[in-house]
Scaffold this motif. Structure first.
Motif, short mmCIF file in Angstrom:
data_model
loop_
_atom_site.label_atom_id
_atom_site.label_comp_id
_atom_site.label_asym_id
_atom_site.label_seq_id
_atom_site.Cartn_x
_atom_site.Cartn_y
_atom_site.Cartn_z
N ASP A 52 0.81 -1.22 0.00
CA ASP A 52 0.00 0.00 0.00
C ASP A 52 0.84 1.27 0.00
O ASP A 52 0.52 2.25 0.66
CB ASP A 52 -0.97 0.00 1.18
CG ASP A 52 -0.27 -0.01 2.55
OD1 ASP A 52 0.97 -0.20 2.57
OD2 ASP A 52 -0.95 0.15 3.57
N SER A 53 1.93 1.27 -0.75
CA SER A 53 2.75 2.47 -0.88
C SER A 53 2.08 3.48 -1.81
O SER A 53 1.23 3.11 -2.63
CB SER A 53 4.13 2.12 -1.43
OG SER A 53 4.03 1.76 -2.80
N PRO A 54 2.45 4.75 -1.72
CA PRO A 54 1.95 5.72 -2.69
C PRO A 54 2.25 5.31 -4.14
O PRO A 54 1.45 5.56 -5.04
CB PRO A 54 2.69 7.01 -2.30
CG PRO A 54 2.90 6.86 -0.83
CD PRO A 54 3.21 5.40 -0.63
N PHE A 55 3.39 4.68 -4.36
CA PHE A 55 3.73 4.20 -5.69
C PHE A 55 2.72 3.17 -6.18
O PHE A 55 2.28 3.21 -7.34
CB PHE A 55 5.14 3.60 -5.68
CG PHE A 55 5.58 3.01 -6.99
CD1 PHE A 55 5.56 3.77 -8.16
CD2 PHE A 55 6.05 1.72 -7.06
CE1 PHE A 55 5.99 3.24 -9.37
CE2 PHE A 55 6.49 1.17 -8.26
CZ PHE A 55 6.46 1.93 -9.41
N ASP A 56 2.33 2.25 -5.30
CA ASP A 56 1.32 1.26 -5.69
C ASP A 56 -0.01 1.93 -5.99
O ASP A 56 -0.71 1.54 -6.93
CB ASP A 56 1.17 0.20 -4.59
CG ASP A 56 2.37 -0.73 -4.51
OD1 ASP A 56 2.64 -1.40 -5.51
OD2 ASP A 56 3.04 -0.75 -3.47
N ALA A 57 -0.36 2.92 -5.20
CA ALA A 57 -1.60 3.66 -5.48
C ALA A 57 -1.51 4.36 -6.83
O ALA A 57 -2.48 4.37 -7.62
CB ALA A 57 -1.85 4.68 -4.37
N TYR A 58 -0.35 4.95 -7.13
CA TYR A 58 -0.15 5.60 -8.42
C TYR A 58 -0.32 4.61 -9.56
O TYR A 58 -0.94 4.92 -10.60
CB TYR A 58 1.24 6.22 -8.44
CG TYR A 58 1.59 6.95 -9.72
CD1 TYR A 58 1.27 8.29 -9.88
CD2 TYR A 58 2.25 6.29 -10.76
CE1 TYR A 58 1.60 8.97 -11.05
CE2 TYR A 58 2.58 6.95 -11.93
CZ TYR A 58 2.25 8.29 -12.07
OH TYR A 58 2.57 8.95 -13.24
N PHE A 87 11.35 9.77 -4.70
CA PHE A 87 10.58 8.64 -5.23
C PHE A 87 10.76 7.40 -4.36
O PHE A 87 9.79 6.67 -4.09
CB PHE A 87 10.99 8.33 -6.67
CG PHE A 87 10.40 7.05 -7.18
CD1 PHE A 87 9.03 6.91 -7.35
CD2 PHE A 87 11.23 5.97 -7.47
CE1 PHE A 87 8.48 5.71 -7.80
CE2 PHE A 87 10.70 4.77 -7.93
CZ PHE A 87 9.32 4.64 -8.09
N LEU A 88 11.98 7.15 -3.90
CA LEU A 88 12.22 5.98 -3.06
C LEU A 88 11.42 6.07 -1.75
O LEU A 88 10.99 5.05 -1.22
CB LEU A 88 13.71 5.84 -2.77
CG LEU A 88 14.59 5.53 -3.99
CD1 LEU A 88 16.06 5.52 -3.61
CD2 LEU A 88 14.19 4.21 -4.63
N HIS A 89 11.23 7.27 -1.26
CA HIS A 89 10.38 7.44 -0.07
C HIS A 89 8.92 7.12 -0.39
O HIS A 89 8.16 6.73 0.51
CB HIS A 89 10.51 8.86 0.48
CG HIS A 89 11.71 9.07 1.34
ND1 HIS A 89 11.70 8.81 2.69
CD2 HIS A 89 12.96 9.48 1.04
CE1 HIS A 89 12.90 9.06 3.20
NE2 HIS A 89 13.69 9.48 2.22
N ALA A 90 8.54 7.27 -1.65
CA ALA A 90 7.16 6.95 -2.05
C ALA A 90 6.92 5.45 -2.13
O ALA A 90 5.80 5.00 -2.41
CB ALA A 90 6.85 7.60 -3.40
N LEU A 91 7.95 4.66 -1.86
CA LEU A 91 7.80 3.20 -1.83
C LEU A 91 7.48 2.68 -0.44
O LEU A 91 7.35 1.48 -0.23
CB LEU A 91 9.10 2.54 -2.33
CG LEU A 91 9.56 2.93 -3.74
CD1 LEU A 91 10.88 2.26 -4.07
CD2 LEU A 91 8.50 2.56 -4.77
N THR A 92 7.37 3.58 0.52
CA THR A 92 7.04 3.20 1.89
C THR A 92 5.54 2.97 2.03
O THR A 92 4.74 3.84 1.68
CB THR A 92 7.47 4.29 2.88
OG1 THR A 92 8.88 4.52 2.75
CG2 THR A 92 7.17 3.86 4.31
N GLY A 93 5.16 1.81 2.53
CA GLY A 93 3.76 1.48 2.70
C GLY A 93 3.07 2.38 3.72
O GLY A 93 3.67 2.74 4.74
#
Length: 438
Positions: A231-237, A406-412
């Motif tokens: 459920d990271s922001p990247f997954d939402a994106y 961007f790597l911080h956006a991989l945090t769930g």
């Protein structure tokens, strides 16, 4: 986790992977996960009953230990406060490699584990795995993560202890598989565990039915239950929510999947090709090499494959929650994401600029002569540099900052929200590793 960026044909933003979903992971029985939780935090699994899985993989430290090279058997404390011990109980060797995070290790597509890939799904020994235990690996292991879980228990400097200190270490001195029944015997004689296993597993009716494979399966169930992150922001994106990333993170995504070539190796939904690459990270510590190699060094994948082309190569890690798992690299050479990103972009420049104070090594004066010995071997350092597989890709400070964002956006979103958490007590009655103040 630790990241790898390899120069090659870039994968641009229109080739983004799909998002991760719970269906990408092994299903877990809650009762088995609860049982595994207790075992994960229980020192009873260690040779001297003084260290648990959680000591080096603590949730308050992103499921790592916060150190470059861990302090295993003989150490005292947790995280940055952990010391190397004193007197006869002090450590005899640092753990050769960084304790990796435990995020998403229950992925169905994961086929290789450990920095050098010495455990993988294979038919090499007709037991489903290629592992250091070879044909002596116990039967009944449910999955790759369960197979992984039993090896720290029989590692001298991690959890087992030194020969003559306890019966587990003594058995390992003969052959590692001789120790696993001894550990299982400890567990099955604890009434709460005997009852828990009988309730969680249909094939277990009495305490004597419990084997090391059952213990490993429970540990794996807990780790999958606790640290699956989708459920990271990247997954939402990736599912269509284009507001999930801010502008800087979106710029970083475009670099990651474009100019910076990160996705060449950090490919697919898991963000790893599960392959091995030589990055030229600054070497230090006792190293882990081939048997009978007299040199203080770490040859990486070559130690497993004996193939010269694998020299100094290490496995591409997954990147979900990477911002939580400092320090970075197979040996924790860089304390911050910015450092490891810059190393991938310009490896030789970063290697030349690296300083020893960047290594998080708890004081152990009796080991200081070994810690940086490899730097005195000019030929070994030359081989280390020559093996680098990355072409430099210089970027501006702004671009580096965008990649880090961007790597911080991989945090769930729920990564730091415990599901089962740290138990207050464990059935053995031994002390449980405390929570760590932020």
């Amino acid at each position: 986790m630790h990241l790898i960026l390899l120069a090659a044909t870039p994968a641009f933003a229109d080739g983004l992977p799909r998002s991760l979903t719970p269906d990408d992971f092994i299903a877990v029985d809650p009762a088995q996960a609860k049982l595994g939780q207790l075992l994960f935090y229980d020192p009873v699994l260690s040779g001297n009953r003084n260290i648990a899985c959680s000591t080096c993989h603590h949730p308050d430290l992103g499921t790592g230990d916060g150190l470059s090279l861990g302090i295993g058997e003989g150490g005292v404390g947790l995280g940055s406060e952990r010391t190397a011990g004193v007197g006869e109980n002090r450590i005899r060797k640092r753990i050769p490699r960084n304790a990796p995070g435990l995020w998403n290790l229950g992925a169905k597509d994961l086929h290789t584990i450990f920095h050098d890939g010495r455990l993988s799904v294979a038919d090499t020994y007709e037991n489903g795995f290629n592992s250091p235990a070879e044909e002596w690996l116990p039967e009944g292991l449910d999955n790759l993560l369960a197979a992984q879980a039993i090896f720290p228990l029989v590692a001298q400097f991690e959890m087992a202890g030194n020969p003559k200190e306890n019966e587990v270490a003594g058995a390992i001195h003969r052959r590692m598989d001789y120790a696993w029944p001894i550990i299982a015997d400890r567990v099955l004689h604890i009434p709460a565990y005997a009852e828990g296993f009988a309730g969680a597993y249909d094939h277990i009716n009495t305490a004597k039915d419990i084997t090391i494979a059952d213990i490993a399966n429970a540990l794996a169930a807990f780790m999958i239950w606790e640290w699956t992150s989708t459920d990271s922001p990247f997954d939402a994106y990736l599912t269509g929510d284009h507001t999930a990333l801010n502008h800087e993170q979106k710029q970083g995504l475009d670099l990651f999947y474009g100019k910076a070539n990160c996705s060449t190796c950090h490919a697919g939904p898991l963000m790893t090709d599960q392959q091995f690459h030589a990055l030229g990270l600054p070497p230090f510590g006792p190293g882990r090499t081939r048997r009978f190699d007299p040199m203080v060094r770490d040859v990486g994948r070559m130690g497993e494959s004996d193939a010269l082309e694998d020299a100094y190569a290490f496995k591409t890690p997954m990147l979900r929650n990477v911002a939580l798992t400092a320090p970075y690299g197979h040996n924790g050479a860089y304390p911050k994401l910015e450092g490891i990103v810059r190393h991938h972009l310009e490896p030789l420049k970063s290697l030349d600029n690296w300083t020893r104070d960047m290594a998080g090594l708890p004081s152990a004066p009796w080991l200081e002569a070994i810690d940086f010995m490899v730097w005195q071997d000019s030929r070994e350092m030359a081989r280390h540099r020559a093996a680098i597989q990355i072409e430099p890709t210089p970027m501006t400070d702004t671009e580096v900052d965008q990649i880090v964002a961007f790597l911080h956006a991989l945090t769930g979103e729920t990564a730091m929200s415990d599901k089962l958490g740290v138990p207050e007590t464990v059935p053995s009655g031994l002390p449980v590793d405390a929570r760590i103040d932020p």
